[in-house]
Write a protein that holds these residues in place. Structure first.
Motif, short mmCIF file in Angstrom:
data_model
loop_
_atom_site.label_atom_id
_atom_site.label_comp_id
_atom_site.label_asym_id
_atom_site.label_seq_id
_atom_site.Cartn_x
_atom_site.Cartn_y
_atom_site.Cartn_z
N SER A 103 0.81 -1.22 0.00
CA SER A 103 0.00 0.00 0.00
C SER A 103 0.85 1.27 0.00
O SER A 103 0.35 2.35 -0.36
CB SER A 103 -0.94 0.00 1.21
N ASP A 104 2.13 1.16 0.39
CA ASP A 104 3.02 2.32 0.39
C ASP A 104 3.83 2.45 -0.90
O ASP A 104 4.69 3.33 -1.01
CB ASP A 104 4.00 2.21 1.57
N LEU A 105 3.58 1.58 -1.85
CA LEU A 105 4.38 1.55 -3.08
C LEU A 105 4.33 2.89 -3.82
O LEU A 105 3.25 3.44 -4.04
CB LEU A 105 3.88 0.43 -4.00
N GLU A 106 5.50 3.38 -4.18
CA GLU A 106 5.60 4.59 -5.00
C GLU A 106 5.98 4.19 -6.42
O GLU A 106 6.81 3.30 -6.62
CB GLU A 106 6.65 5.54 -4.42
N GLU A 107 5.38 4.86 -7.40
CA GLU A 107 5.64 4.53 -8.80
C GLU A 107 6.19 5.74 -9.54
O GLU A 107 5.62 6.83 -9.49
CB GLU A 107 4.36 4.05 -9.48
N LYS A 108 7.31 5.56 -10.20
CA LYS A 108 7.91 6.57 -11.05
C LYS A 108 8.02 5.97 -12.45
O LYS A 108 8.93 5.18 -12.72
CB LYS A 108 9.28 6.98 -10.51
N ILE A 109 7.10 6.31 -13.30
CA ILE A 109 6.97 5.66 -14.59
C ILE A 109 7.87 6.33 -15.63
O ILE A 109 8.09 7.54 -15.62
CB ILE A 109 5.50 5.69 -15.05
N CYS A 110 8.40 5.51 -16.53
CA CYS A 110 9.26 6.01 -17.59
C CYS A 110 8.55 7.05 -18.45
O CYS A 110 7.34 6.93 -18.73
CB CYS A 110 9.69 4.86 -18.51
N THR A 111 9.28 8.06 -18.87
CA THR A 111 8.80 8.97 -19.89
C THR A 111 8.96 8.27 -21.24
O THR A 111 9.72 7.29 -21.36
CB THR A 111 9.61 10.28 -19.87
N PRO A 112 8.25 8.74 -22.28
CA PRO A 112 8.34 8.05 -23.58
C PRO A 112 9.77 7.88 -24.09
O PRO A 112 10.11 6.85 -24.69
CB PRO A 112 7.52 8.97 -24.50
N ASP A 113 10.64 8.87 -23.84
CA ASP A 113 12.01 8.76 -24.33
C ASP A 113 12.87 7.79 -23.52
O ASP A 113 13.97 7.43 -23.94
CB ASP A 113 12.68 10.14 -24.34
N GLN A 114 12.36 7.35 -22.37
CA GLN A 114 13.10 6.39 -21.54
C GLN A 114 12.76 4.95 -21.87
O GLN A 114 13.45 4.04 -21.42
CB GLN A 114 12.83 6.65 -20.06
N LEU A 115 11.70 4.73 -22.63
CA LEU A 115 11.27 3.38 -22.95
C LEU A 115 12.29 2.70 -23.87
O LEU A 115 12.83 3.30 -24.79
CB LEU A 115 9.90 3.41 -23.62
N ARG A 116 12.52 1.44 -23.61
CA ARG A 116 13.51 0.67 -24.36
C ARG A 116 12.84 -0.09 -25.50
O ARG A 116 11.69 -0.53 -25.38
CB ARG A 116 14.20 -0.34 -23.43
N PRO A 117 13.57 -0.30 -26.59
CA PRO A 117 13.01 -1.11 -27.68
C PRO A 117 12.89 -2.57 -27.25
O PRO A 117 13.78 -3.11 -26.58
CB PRO A 117 14.02 -0.94 -28.81
N LYS A 118 11.80 -3.19 -27.63
CA LYS A 118 11.57 -4.59 -27.25
C LYS A 118 12.13 -5.51 -28.33
O LYS A 118 11.89 -5.31 -29.51
CB LYS A 118 10.07 -4.84 -27.05
N PRO A 119 12.87 -6.54 -27.92
CA PRO A 119 13.46 -7.47 -28.90
C PRO A 119 12.39 -8.39 -29.49
O PRO A 119 11.34 -8.63 -28.88
CB PRO A 119 14.46 -8.27 -28.06
N ASP A 120 12.68 -8.90 -30.64
CA ASP A 120 11.80 -9.89 -31.26
C ASP A 120 11.92 -11.20 -30.49
O ASP A 120 12.99 -11.54 -29.99
CB ASP A 120 12.20 -10.08 -32.72
N ASN A 121 10.83 -11.94 -30.42
CA ASN A 121 10.86 -13.21 -29.68
C ASN A 121 11.94 -14.15 -30.19
O ASN A 121 12.54 -14.91 -29.42
CB ASN A 121 9.49 -13.90 -29.76
N SER A 122 12.20 -14.11 -31.48
CA SER A 122 13.21 -15.02 -32.05
C SER A 122 14.62 -14.66 -31.60
O SER A 122 15.53 -15.49 -31.70
CB SER A 122 13.12 -14.99 -33.57
N ALA A 123 14.79 -13.43 -31.10
CA ALA A 123 16.12 -12.99 -30.68
C ALA A 123 16.35 -13.15 -29.18
O ALA A 123 17.44 -12.84 -28.69
CB ALA A 123 16.31 -11.52 -31.07
N LEU A 124 15.36 -13.62 -28.46
CA LEU A 124 15.47 -13.70 -27.01
C LEU A 124 16.47 -14.78 -26.57
O LEU A 124 16.39 -15.93 -27.01
CB LEU A 124 14.11 -14.01 -26.38
N VAL A 125 17.41 -14.37 -25.74
CA VAL A 125 18.31 -15.31 -25.09
C VAL A 125 18.22 -15.05 -23.59
O VAL A 125 17.72 -14.00 -23.15
CB VAL A 125 19.76 -15.16 -25.57
N PHE A 126 18.69 -15.95 -22.80
CA PHE A 126 18.48 -15.86 -21.36
C PHE A 126 19.27 -14.71 -20.75
O PHE A 126 20.50 -14.66 -20.85
CB PHE A 126 18.85 -17.17 -20.67
#
Length: 429
Positions: A73-96
């Motif tokens: 209930s005390d959780l604070e959230e600081k959400i990324c601005t649009p320029d902070q968002l990272r590109p998401k990799p394609d599923n075929s490129a995922l490695v551990f």
């Protein structure tokens, strides 16, 4: 801690006495003793009111009362601005473990103020003093969990309560403070909700969750930490082994030991993993994928790589048996291990046994054609079959039963992970 005949529990501390009371049953206590106890109790409260607790609220860390656990209930959230968002990799490129999501969870702790408020913020580097205890004495632990996007579109965790129970056990062994497991799970769920688009839209991929706990106080000297940081990272991952569900070969060399009685082999702390990397490289140089860890003069099987190990075989009475080493302190109490054992016992189709297994027994079963299958199990890979074991100059090719029990386990677990069947182990996010 001392319990006297009246049921009182007393514990000495450097700065006073405490009398936490959980259950008190007094039937034949003299009035004098009762009066003395009450008087001493009142005095203790007056002198040290912050150290007086009842029942389940009684918690101690290194002889001093802990503070209240952090709350969702005390959780604070600081959400990324649009320029902070990272590109998401394609599923075929995922490695551990290569890609990380946009946000992370952090909760700091110190011995004076206790737990701070949990915070979700954009992923960032940590700032640590070069004298931080984690860097010198490896006061660190972690967990490995996964979230899945079901075929129905719902997001689910798999048995998070078991991971939190193991994390708390390791924290205690590491002299780190404890926390409320349910509140932690709520915080993790919220982190995943914020980064939900990072959960792969795939039934062969998942979101790996890495809760981590480190000692951060800048103080040299082997002692319990006074500052710590609990944080969580998220990684979209594909199959742990790039080869997919294919059998792997093992090097079994008794000169290398992963754990020993009285040690920390049953704890998920980083100090257990670093010494294994060199041996893993040696096995790869010999053409193998993983190490089969042995222990003792009789060469007991303990773990395979970072997985628990299972043998499916016929015993000397001709009965089919699923055998895995016991939780005797040498092996990690894996969540996948527990789940496979529980599934097998529900099926009631063969014997399920937790006992010591030696290489001599494996070789004998192999020579007598009673060995049906060997496989590893863990969160990262779920289930992984074994094709061969190199041991004392000889290569033992491991058969696979048809139909394969490891494949059946993998399908059953996948059906639970991806919501193809309803199961209490799958927890909605």
């Amino acid at each position: 801690m001392h319990q006297d005949e009246t049921g009182f529990h007393t514990e000495h501390a450097q700065n006073g006495f405490r009398f936490p009371i959980s259950q008190l049953t007094i039937t034949t206590v003299s009035l004098v003793l009762c009066a003395m106890a009450v008087r001493g109790l009142i005095l203790s409260v007056r002198l040290h009111p912050q150290k007086f607790f009842f029942g389940q609220n009684l918690r101690h860390v290194r002889g001093a009362a802990t503070h209240q656990p952090f709350q969702f209930s005390d959780l604070e959230e600081k959400i990324c601005t649009p320029d902070q968002l990272r590109p998401k990799p394609d599923n075929s490129a995922l490695v551990f473990g290569k890609y990380f999501t946009d946000h992370m969870l952090e909760v700091s702790w110190d011995s004076k103020r206790g737990w701070a408020k949990p915070v979700i913020s954009p992923l960032h580097n940590l700032q640590l003093h070069p004298g931080a205890k984690v860097l010198h004495y490896a006061i660190e632990l972690f967990e490995g969990m996964k979230a899945y996007r079901g075929e129905d579109g719902c997001l689910r965790l798999f048995r998070p309560d078991r991971n939190m129970a193991r994390m708390l056990s390791t924290a205690k062994r590491s002299s780190l403070p404890t926390f409320d497991a349910e509140e932690m799970i709520k915080c993790i769920k919220r982190l995943i909700q914020i980064d939900k688009e990072w959960v792969p839209y795939s039934t062969t991929s998942s979101l790996y969750i890495r809760p981590t706990f480190i000692a951060t106080d800048p103080s040299l000297g082997v002692a319990s930490p006074n500052e710590a940081l609990l944080y969580v990272l998220l990684c979209p991952v594909g199959p742990y082994f790039t080869s997919g569900f294919k059998p792997i070969s093992l090097m079994a060399d008794p000169q290398y030991v992963r754990s020993w009685p009285g040690g920390c082999g049953a704890m998920k702390m980083g100090a257990n993993y670093a010494p294994t990397i060199y041996i893993q490289k040696q096995s790869e140089l010999l053409g193998h994928q993983q190490v089969l860890w042995l222990y003792g003069a009789d060469h007991q099987l303990t773990e395979v790589g970072t997985m628990n190990i299972f043998l499916f075989m016929l015993n000397k009475n001709g009965e089919r048996e699923l055998v895995t080493p016991p939780l005797d302190g040498l092996i990690l109490p894996g969540v996948t291990r527990l789940s496979l054992l529980e599934l097998a016992r529900e099926w009631k189709e063969f014997r399920v046994v937790e006992r010591t297994i030696t290489m001599a027994e494996v070789i004998q079963a192999h020579e007598e054609k009673r060995l049906l299958e060997i496989f590893g199990a863990g969160t990262a890979c779920v289930v992984c079959p074994v094709s061969s074991i190199s041991y004392q100059g000889r290569e033992y090719n491991i058969p696979r039963s048809e139909p394969s029990l490891s494949q059946r386990f993998l399908k059953t677990m996948s059906d639970i992970h991806y919501g193809r069947v309803q199961h209490p182990w799958a927890v909605d996010i």
